[in-house]
Design a protein around this motif. Structure first.
Motif, PDB file in Angstrom:
ATOM      1  N   LEU A  83      38.823  50.535  36.497  1.00 12.20           N
ATOM      2  CA  LEU A  83      40.033  50.209  37.285  1.00 12.20           C
ATOM      3  C   LEU A  83      39.789  49.151  38.351  1.00 12.20           C
ATOM      4  CD1 LEU A  83      42.231  51.719  38.804  1.00 12.20           C
ATOM      5  CD2 LEU A  83      40.811  52.869  40.227  1.00 12.20           C
ATOM      6  N   ALA A  84      38.369  48.646  38.357  1.00 17.93           N
ATOM      7  CA  ALA A  84      38.418  47.472  39.292  1.00 17.93           C
ATOM      8  C   ALA A  84      38.781  46.199  38.426  1.00 17.93           C
ATOM      9  CB  ALA A  84      36.893  47.460  39.574  1.00 17.93           C
ATOM     10  N   THR A  85      38.458  46.316  36.942  1.00 18.38           N
ATOM     11  CA  THR A  85      38.869  45.152  36.291  1.00 18.38           C
ATOM     12  C   THR A  85      40.382  45.087  36.148  1.00 18.38           C
ATOM     13  OG1 THR A  85      36.817  45.485  34.966  1.00 18.38           O
ATOM     14  CG2 THR A  85      38.678  44.506  33.889  1.00 18.38           C
ATOM     15  N   LEU A  86      40.961  46.447  35.997  1.00 16.33           N
ATOM     16  CA  LEU A  86      42.317  46.375  35.719  1.00 16.33           C
ATOM     17  C   LEU A  86      43.250  45.930  36.978  1.00 16.33           C
ATOM     18  CD1 LEU A  86      44.928  47.230  34.232  1.00 16.33           C
ATOM     19  CD2 LEU A  86      44.763  49.706  35.405  1.00 16.33           C
ATOM     20  N   LEU A  87      42.889  46.160  38.238  1.00 16.08           N
ATOM     21  CA  LEU A  87      43.133  45.645  39.356  1.00 16.08           C
ATOM     22  C   LEU A  87      43.064  44.297  39.652  1.00 16.08           C
ATOM     23  CD1 LEU A  87      42.385  48.522  41.858  1.00 16.08           C
ATOM     24  CD2 LEU A  87      44.650  48.038  40.895  1.00 16.08           C
ATOM     25  N   GLN A  88      41.865  43.658  39.459  1.00 14.74           N
ATOM     26  CA  GLN A  88      41.577  42.328  39.479  1.00 14.74           C
ATOM     27  C   GLN A  88      42.388  41.777  38.256  1.00 14.74           C
ATOM     28  OE1 GLN A  88      37.396  41.955  39.068  1.00 14.74           O
ATOM     29  NE2 GLN A  88      37.533  40.643  41.485  1.00 14.74           N
ATOM     30  N   GLY A  89      42.771  41.900  37.313  1.00 15.60           N
ATOM     31  CA  GLY A  89      43.497  41.510  36.147  1.00 15.60           C
ATOM     32  C   GLY A  89      44.839  41.391  36.446  1.00 15.60           C
ATOM     33  N   ILE A  90      45.331  42.398  37.330  1.00 10.21           N
ATOM     34  CA  ILE A  90      47.021  42.527  37.678  1.00 10.21           C
ATOM     35  C   ILE A  90      47.145  41.406  38.631  1.00 10.21           C
ATOM     36  CG2 ILE A  90      48.845  43.851  38.897  1.00 10.21           C
ATOM     37  CD1 ILE A  90      47.526  46.273  37.290  1.00 10.21           C
ATOM     38  N   GLY A  91      46.249  41.415  39.560  1.00  9.80           N
ATOM     39  CA  GLY A  91      46.355  40.375  40.713  1.00  9.80           C
ATOM     40  C   GLY A  91      46.409  38.975  40.183  1.00  9.80           C
ATOM     41  N   PHE A  92      45.449  39.020  39.253  1.00 15.34           N
ATOM     42  CA  PHE A  92      45.340  37.277  38.423  1.00 15.34           C
ATOM     43  C   PHE A  92      46.679  36.990  37.847  1.00 15.34           C
ATOM     44  CE2 PHE A  92      44.208  34.920  34.902  1.00 15.34           C
ATOM     45  CZ  PHE A  92      43.684  33.861  35.493  1.00 15.34           C
ATOM     46  N   LEU A  93      47.239  38.141  37.080  1.00 15.57           N
ATOM     47  CA  LEU A  93      48.520  37.713  36.563  1.00 15.57           C
ATOM     48  C   LEU A  93      49.523  37.485  37.147  1.00 15.57           C
ATOM     49  CD1 LEU A  93      47.995  40.288  33.541  1.00 15.57           C
ATOM     50  CD2 LEU A  93      47.768  37.946  33.354  1.00 15.57           C
ATOM     51  N   LEU A  94      49.650  38.013  38.269  1.00 18.34           N
ATOM     52  CA  LEU A  94      50.750  37.991  39.324  1.00 18.34           C
ATOM     53  C   LEU A  94      50.665  36.594  39.923  1.00 18.34           C
ATOM     54  CD1 LEU A  94      50.977  41.505  41.222  1.00 18.34           C
ATOM     55  CD2 LEU A  94      52.488  40.510  39.300  1.00 18.34           C
ATOM     56  N   GLY A 117      52.072  28.829  46.584  1.00 15.10           N
ATOM     57  CA  GLY A 117      50.636  29.069  46.534  1.00 15.10           C
ATOM     58  C   GLY A 117      50.099  29.983  47.716  1.00 15.10           C
ATOM     59  N   LEU A 118      50.686  30.214  48.764  1.00 13.50           N
ATOM     60  CA  LEU A 118      50.328  31.360  49.583  1.00 13.50           C
ATOM     61  C   LEU A 118      50.692  32.804  49.007  1.00 13.50           C
ATOM     62  CD1 LEU A 118      51.468  30.053  53.019  1.00 13.50           C
ATOM     63  CD2 LEU A 118      49.147  30.310  52.335  1.00 13.50           C
ATOM     64  N   ALA A 119      51.646  32.835  48.451  1.00 16.32           N
ATOM     65  CA  ALA A 119      51.866  34.138  47.737  1.00 16.32           C
ATOM     66  C   ALA A 119      50.789  34.461  46.565  1.00 16.32           C
ATOM     67  CB  ALA A 119      53.183  33.905  46.985  1.00 16.32           C
ATOM     68  N   PHE A 176      47.529  35.224  48.114  1.00 18.59           N
ATOM     69  CA  PHE A 176      47.668  36.772  48.552  1.00 18.59           C
ATOM     70  C   PHE A 176      47.619  37.669  47.566  1.00 18.59           C
ATOM     71  CE2 PHE A 176      50.697  40.453  48.768  1.00 18.59           C
ATOM     72  CZ  PHE A 176      49.893  41.103  49.937  1.00 18.59           C
ATOM     73  N   TRP A 177      48.137  37.341  46.135  1.00 21.59           N
ATOM     74  CA  TRP A 177      48.186  38.416  45.290  1.00 21.59           C
ATOM     75  C   TRP A 177      46.440  38.484  44.534  1.00 21.59           C
ATOM     76  CZ3 TRP A 177      50.870  42.270  44.992  1.00 21.59           C
ATOM     77  CH2 TRP A 177      52.433  42.483  45.288  1.00 21.59           C
ATOM     78  N   MET A 178      45.828  37.222  44.629  1.00 23.95           N
ATOM     79  CA  MET A 178      44.566  37.302  44.248  1.00 23.95           C
ATOM     80  C   MET A 178      43.651  38.146  45.218  1.00 23.95           C
ATOM     81  SD  MET A 178      43.975  35.396  41.287  1.00 23.95           S
ATOM     82  CE  MET A 178      42.036  35.121  41.494  1.00 23.95           C
ATOM     83  N   LEU A 183      44.425  40.326  47.309  1.00 24.82           N
ATOM     84  CA  LEU A 183      44.894  41.902  47.329  1.00 24.82           C
ATOM     85  C   LEU A 183      44.315  42.629  45.826  1.00 24.82           C
ATOM     86  CD1 LEU A 183      46.366  44.187  48.635  1.00 24.82           C
ATOM     87  CD2 LEU A 183      48.402  43.489  47.085  1.00 24.82           C
ATOM     88  N   GLY A 184      44.370  42.005  44.698  1.00 22.90           N
ATOM     89  CA  GLY A 184      43.599  42.388  43.753  1.00 22.90           C
ATOM     90  C   GLY A 184      42.156  42.554  43.761  1.00 22.90           C
ATOM     91  N   GLY A 185      41.503  41.521  44.359  1.00 24.86           N
ATOM     92  CA  GLY A 185      40.095  41.544  44.590  1.00 24.86           C
ATOM     93  C   GLY A 185      39.744  42.699  45.462  1.00 24.86           C
ATOM     94  N   LEU A 186      40.436  42.845  46.447  1.00 24.11           N
ATOM     95  CA  LEU A 186      40.186  43.990  47.613  1.00 24.11           C
ATOM     96  C   LEU A 186      40.368  45.288  47.253  1.00 24.11           C
ATOM     97  CD1 LEU A 186      39.344  44.239  50.806  1.00 24.11           C
ATOM     98  CD2 LEU A 186      41.784  44.199  51.241  1.00 24.11           C
ATOM     99  N   LEU A 187      41.598  45.281  46.421  1.00 25.14           N
ATOM    100  CA  LEU A 187      41.687  46.980  45.840  1.00 25.14           C
ATOM    101  C   LEU A 187      40.502  47.092  44.902  1.00 25.14           C
ATOM    102  CD1 LEU A 187      45.596  46.824  45.665  1.00 25.14           C
ATOM    103  CD2 LEU A 187      43.939  48.271  47.258  1.00 25.14           C
ATOM    104  N   ALA A 188      40.193  46.144  44.109  1.00 24.32           N
ATOM    105  CA  ALA A 188      39.155  46.341  43.196  1.00 24.32           C
ATOM    106  C   ALA A 188      37.852  46.705  43.687  1.00 24.32           C
ATOM    107  CB  ALA A 188      38.948  45.114  42.064  1.00 24.32           C
ATOM    108  N   ARG A 189      37.450  46.060  44.743  1.00 30.38           N
ATOM    109  CA  ARG A 189      36.332  46.247  45.480  1.00 30.38           C
ATOM    110  C   ARG A 189      36.326  47.756  45.913  1.00 30.38           C
ATOM    111  NH1 ARG A 189      31.788  43.519  47.386  1.00 30.38           N
ATOM    112  NH2 ARG A 189      32.714  41.742  46.343  1.00 30.38           N
ATOM    113  N   ILE A 190      37.528  48.084  46.517  1.00 24.30           N
ATOM    114  CA  ILE A 190      37.790  49.269  47.309  1.00 24.30           C
ATOM    115  C   ILE A 190      37.860  50.550  46.530  1.00 24.30           C
ATOM    116  CG2 ILE A 190      39.092  50.584  48.803  1.00 24.30           C
ATOM    117  CD1 ILE A 190      39.839  48.104  50.239  1.00 24.30           C
ATOM    118  N   LEU A 191      38.530  50.269  45.384  1.00 26.30           N
ATOM    119  CA  LEU A 191      38.981  51.689  44.497  1.00 26.30           C
ATOM    120  C   LEU A 191      38.072  51.660  43.475  1.00 26.30           C
ATOM    121  CD1 LEU A 191      42.705  51.581  44.801  1.00 26.30           C
ATOM    122  CD2 LEU A 191      41.046  53.071  45.954  1.00 26.30           C
TER     123      LEU A 191
END
Length: 95
Positions: A12-23, A77-79, A82-84, A86-94
């Protein structure tokens, strides 16, 4: 002998980080296309632009910049950051 402890992370953490990275990659690609005047009528540029516009959320126009180049870099760039984050934070939390 001491047992080795592996910290491979969860799927799940890998998936969330991957999604943030792709966005973020989509937003960076759109920024590169705009800054280097990539043919906007091309299918690739249109597809990336259509995907990047809603992903930019509220960032376009948030900060006014004196030049077009700086404005595009700030907006997308700011967006992307943000996605990077958010993806890292959600990966760490969940994860």
């Amino acid at each position: 002998m001491a047992a080795k402890k592996t910290n491979s992370g969860s799927a799940l953490a890998t998936l969330l980080q991957g999604i943030g990275f792709l966005l973020a990659v989509l937003l960076v690609a759109h920024t590169v296309f705009v800054l280097f005047d990539f043919r906007p009528e091309g299918q690739l540029a249109q597809s990336v632009a259509r995907a990047a516009e809603p992903l930019a959320l509220f960032f376009p126009g948030l900060i006014d910049a004196p030049s077009r180049v700086l404005q595009v870099l700030l907006d997308y760039g700011l967006a992307a950051m943000f996605w990077m984050l958010l993806g890292g934070l959600l990966a760490r939390i969940l994860g």
